[in-house]
Scaffold this motif. Structure first.
Motif, short mmCIF file in Angstrom:
data_model
loop_
_atom_site.label_atom_id
_atom_site.label_comp_id
_atom_site.label_asym_id
_atom_site.label_seq_id
_atom_site.Cartn_x
_atom_site.Cartn_y
_atom_site.Cartn_z
N LEU A 279 0.81 -1.23 0.00
CA LEU A 279 0.00 0.00 0.00
C LEU A 279 0.85 1.28 0.00
N TYR A 280 2.16 1.13 -0.15
CA TYR A 280 3.03 2.33 -0.10
C TYR A 280 2.67 3.34 -1.19
N GLU A 281 2.48 2.83 -2.41
CA GLU A 281 2.19 3.75 -3.53
C GLU A 281 0.89 4.51 -3.26
N GLN A 282 -0.12 3.79 -2.75
CA GLN A 282 -1.40 4.44 -2.45
C GLN A 282 -1.22 5.50 -1.37
N ALA A 283 -0.46 5.17 -0.33
CA ALA A 283 -0.25 6.12 0.77
C ALA A 283 0.40 7.40 0.25
N LEU A 284 1.35 7.25 -0.66
CA LEU A 284 2.01 8.44 -1.22
C LEU A 284 1.02 9.24 -2.06
N SER A 285 0.23 8.53 -2.87
CA SER A 285 -0.72 9.22 -3.77
C SER A 285 -1.79 9.96 -3.01
N GLU A 286 -2.08 9.53 -1.80
CA GLU A 286 -3.14 10.17 -1.02
C GLU A 286 -2.68 11.45 -0.33
N LEU A 287 -1.39 11.68 -0.26
CA LEU A 287 -0.90 12.88 0.43
C LEU A 287 -1.33 14.14 -0.32
N ALA A 288 -1.91 15.08 0.43
CA ALA A 288 -2.43 16.30 -0.19
C ALA A 288 -1.48 17.48 0.01
N CYS A 289 -0.22 17.19 0.28
CA CYS A 289 0.70 18.27 0.66
C CYS A 289 1.57 18.75 -0.50
N PHE A 290 1.42 18.15 -1.67
CA PHE A 290 2.29 18.52 -2.78
C PHE A 290 1.59 19.40 -3.82
N ASP A 291 0.32 19.73 -3.58
CA ASP A 291 -0.44 20.48 -4.58
C ASP A 291 0.19 21.84 -4.84
N THR A 292 0.26 22.21 -6.10
CA THR A 292 0.72 23.55 -6.47
C THR A 292 -0.28 24.16 -7.44
N ALA A 293 -0.27 25.48 -7.53
CA ALA A 293 -1.21 26.15 -8.43
C ALA A 293 -0.76 26.01 -9.88
N THR A 294 0.54 25.88 -10.10
CA THR A 294 1.08 25.70 -11.45
C THR A 294 2.29 24.77 -11.36
N VAL A 295 2.70 24.25 -12.50
CA VAL A 295 3.96 23.51 -12.56
C VAL A 295 4.78 24.15 -13.68
N SER A 296 5.90 24.76 -13.32
CA SER A 296 6.70 25.49 -14.30
C SER A 296 7.84 24.61 -14.81
N ALA A 297 8.51 25.10 -15.85
CA ALA A 297 9.69 24.40 -16.37
C ALA A 297 10.76 24.31 -15.29
N GLU A 298 10.84 25.36 -14.45
CA GLU A 298 11.82 25.37 -13.37
C GLU A 298 11.52 24.24 -12.37
N ASP A 299 10.23 24.02 -12.11
CA ASP A 299 9.86 22.94 -11.20
C ASP A 299 10.34 21.60 -11.74
N ARG A 300 10.06 21.38 -13.03
CA ARG A 300 10.38 20.08 -13.62
C ARG A 300 11.87 19.82 -13.61
N ALA A 301 12.66 20.87 -13.64
CA ALA A 301 14.12 20.72 -13.71
C ALA A 301 14.79 20.83 -12.35
N ARG A 302 14.01 20.84 -11.27
CA ARG A 302 14.59 21.16 -9.97
C ARG A 302 15.61 20.12 -9.50
N THR A 303 15.31 18.85 -9.69
CA THR A 303 16.26 17.83 -9.25
C THR A 303 17.59 18.02 -9.97
N ARG A 304 17.51 18.26 -11.29
CA ARG A 304 18.72 18.46 -12.08
C ARG A 304 19.53 19.65 -11.52
N SER A 305 18.81 20.69 -11.08
CA SER A 305 19.49 21.87 -10.53
C SER A 305 20.29 21.53 -9.30
N TYR A 306 19.70 20.74 -8.43
CA TYR A 306 20.40 20.38 -7.20
C TYR A 306 21.61 19.48 -7.50
#
Lengths: 561, 93
Positions: A342-369
């Motif tokens: 049930l790990y995948e379900q538990a992660l999918s149920e979390l409501a803490c990651f919602d954002t109003a938009t997803v920008s190109a900068e967001d998508r590239a954030r891991t690469r930035s770090y």
């Protein structure tokens, strides 16, 4: 925060769920029953007098779109008629949206117990389910360019609530369209939406390894003995969980590891196990050692220049979860299922990651770090700070605020805490309106170096009053702090002020618990004069304010670079 | 279902319908001026309880048929009295 509920059914049952302990607490007020369109169109209706911050407009499809009532009566209805009525309703929503910072609209649903036309339910021209899908899609498209309006997926709430979602008894006894579970789900999504708009989404997921990211203890069984992938349900479930985590990184959420293990053994598993979805470069940092996990998380968050309120910690061990919860109360530590499937379900149920938009900068954030790690290696090898900065090959592009960069600019404004002069929080609609004033100018800054393109990471705005140009916003992502971008922004601000005829630039610091770094910069790195009030920092525009020599500046509005 | 189990179902239902009600016990008022629920919440409670208790207990009809003349002795007044009322309805079903 006050929320006005506008509905054509009894919606009072939503109020207690909005008022619960989950952030942000909301105080509900109610528009007159079944007066949706008059309330939306007329801002003088008394329910608006309490100046609500937010409105929720929740309607039944057959009352707002009369053609849909005809579809339900099995009358032939032209789809264009149906969609025209949806457009008219969207116009009412747009009118009302100017009175609030956010207007939430749950999508239209229909009770699941109603089989409609059965086999013909999805047939174009006659099927109620088909009509409802088109209506919801049209509504989403019609309000897409209205930044204050946010559609909420009520279909998910109804599905989650199951048979208790709707009841003819509730309707006949009290004109109550939904059961309490739907209202609970609705309140949770409304609050998640407000946190998203306010830039309070969690940004970093810190993960344990053994029995969290893979099955088994890597120190005991080695990477070859881990339960990961293959054809076992357990192995597959760990892969599915890793895939779900990887999907988060495409939304701008970054991953890190805090694990009690021997670092070399754990990293070998990450690098070599053939079924690992997440590899070393998917993690922005790690602390793999035998120290206290709470201390490791605090140190890791400090390294990444994030706040503890940005963090989610996932660990299969309840004792570790309790320890982190106790030591770091700002970190979100969700209860985690014992059943690993049930790990995948538990992660999918979390409501803490919602954002109003997803920008190109967001998508590239891991690469930035990850680039930051490479950059740090260059820094270690450079002989001086000047040599390091020159090696970076930094380019800063300056551009005015426009429709295409507005969403990212507002996201930056609302999410940035440390290098943020005034820390004001505004919605897209509010910021667009502010920037449209003749006296105000907004500049955004795109930053890149030889390692990475950081995208839009800086924002500055001026408000000109006579000969004084006041710096309203001075915001820079922590990812590019300390490399001369701050001075480049001031260079652009001074040039912009000169173009607008101002004699001096004034920046007033508004302290918050977290924006000390911006004061430190103005005190020690800006060369602006401080008059101690506020404190305020002042630059005489008759003097040139140059950008640092190692920065290649493009697009400064006027004057010299 | 015995009365204790019914009482437990009533308490759970009150917490579901009114998450802001605070501590809820056997003496918690469900109707009247001291009630933790408004009229909409009370109707929702009855329908929610019918779902929890299963077929055979038609609480909402029982409520509609109740004349409400004496609030003090109303079977819908508190958690305890409602649980006893449900037990009676179930036993006569």
């Amino acid at each position: 925060m006050k929320v006005l509920l506008v509905a054509d059914f009894t919606v009072q049952g939503l109020g207690p769920f909005l008022a619960d302990h989950e952030s942000p607490p909301l105080q509900a007020t109610f528009a007159p029953f079944n007066q949706v369109v008059p309330v939306l169109l007329d801002g003088t209706v008394p329910c608006w007098s309490s100046k609500p911050d937010v409105a929720v407009v929740w309607t039944k499809p057959d009352s707002v779109v009369k053609s849909f009532a005809r579809v339900l009566s099995h009358e032939p209805v032209a789809i264009d008629d149906l969609l025209r009525e949806v457009d008219e309703f969207a116009e009412c929503l747009r009118t009302a949206s100017t009175r609030v910072s956010a207007l939430f609209v749950p999508t239209w649903t229909w009770p699941a117990y109603d089989r409609g036309l059965g086999l013909l339910n999805l047939k174009p021209g006659v099927g109620p389910a088909y009509a409802l899908m088109r209506m919801n899609a049209r509504l989403a498209e019609a309000v897409d360019q209205s930044p204050a309006i946010h559609l909420l997926d009520a279909g998910r709430w109804v599905a989650q609530a199951g048979k208790t979602a709707t009841s003819p008894k509730l309707w006949h006894l009290g004109k109550i369209a939904f059961g309490p579970e739907v209202f609970r789900q609705a309140a949770a999504d409304i609050k998640a939406g407000l946190r998203a708009i306010g830039g309070q989404a969690r940004k970093l997921v810190v993960l344990d390894l053994d029995d969290t990211l893979w099955g088994g203890i890597v120190g005991d069984v080695g990477w070859e003995g881990l339960n990961l992938g293959g054809h076992s349900p357990l192995g597959e479930s760990f892969v599915a969980f890793q895939r779900a985590l990887k999907r988060l990184t495409h939304r701008g959420i970054v991953l890190a590891v805090v694990s009690k293990n021997t670092e070399a053994i754990a990293l070998e598993a990450i690098d070599r196990h053939p079924e690992m979805v997440l590899r070393r470069n998917d993690f922005v940092a790690w602390r793999i050692n035998w120290q206290d996990k709470a201390q490791n998380i605090a140190s890791l968050v400090s390294e990444l220049n994030l706040g503890l309120e940005s963090v989610v910690f996932i660990d299969d061990n309840p004792a570790e979860r309790a320890r982190v919860r106790d030591a770091l109360p700002k970190v979100l530590v969700p209860e985690w299922p014992q059943d690993k499937l049930l790990y995948e379900q538990a992660l999918s149920e979390l409501a803490c990651f919602d954002t109003a938009t997803v920008s190109a900068e967001d998508r590239a954030r891991t690469r930035s770090y990850v680039s930051e790690r490479e950059r740090e290696a260059v820094k270690q090898s450079a002989q001086s700070v000047e040599e390091y900065l020159a090696l970076l090959g930094l380019t800063v592009e300056v551009e005015p605020l426009n429709k295409s960069n507005l969403p990212r600019a507002v996201q930056l404004l609302n999410k940035t805490n440390q290098l943020n002069l005034s820390t004001r929080r505004l919605s897209e609609a509010q910021y667009h309106e502010w920037a449209a004033s003749k006296a105000n100018r907004v500049l955004v800054f795109r930053v890149r170096d030889r390692f990475d393109d950081y995208g839009l990471t800086g924002l500055a705005s001026l408000s000109v009053d006579g000969t004084e140009a006041r710096v309203q916003d001075f915001v820079l992502s922590c990812r590019v702090m300390g490399r001369g971008v701050e001075r480049t922004m001031l260079h652009a601000i001074v040039e912009q002020a000169r173009e607008l005829g101002a004699a001096r630039v004034v920046a007033t610091y508004s302290p918050t618990p977290r924006n000390g770094p911006v004061k430190t910069f103005f005190d020690e790195g800006s060369d602006f004069a401080s008059d101690g009030e506020g404190p305020r920092y002042i630059w005489d525009v008759s003097r040139l304010y140059g950008a640092p020599p190692h920065v290649n500046v493009r697009g400064v509005p006027a004057g010299q670079q | 279902m015995n009365e204790d189990e019914i009482r437990k179902a009533v308490l759970e239902s009150v917490k579901t319908v009114a998450p802001d009600a605070g501590p809820v016990g056997n003496d918690t008022y469900l109707t009247g001026s001291e009630a933790v629920l408004d009229s909409v919440g009370f109707v929702t409670l009855l329908v929610d309880l019918e779902g929890r208790l299963g077929n055979g207990v038609d609480l909402s009809t029982s409520f509609m048929e109740y004349d409400g003349a004496d609030e003090a002795s109303s079977p819908f007044r508190t958690v305890d009295s409602l649980a006893a009322h449900i037990q009676r309805l179930a036993s006569t079903h």
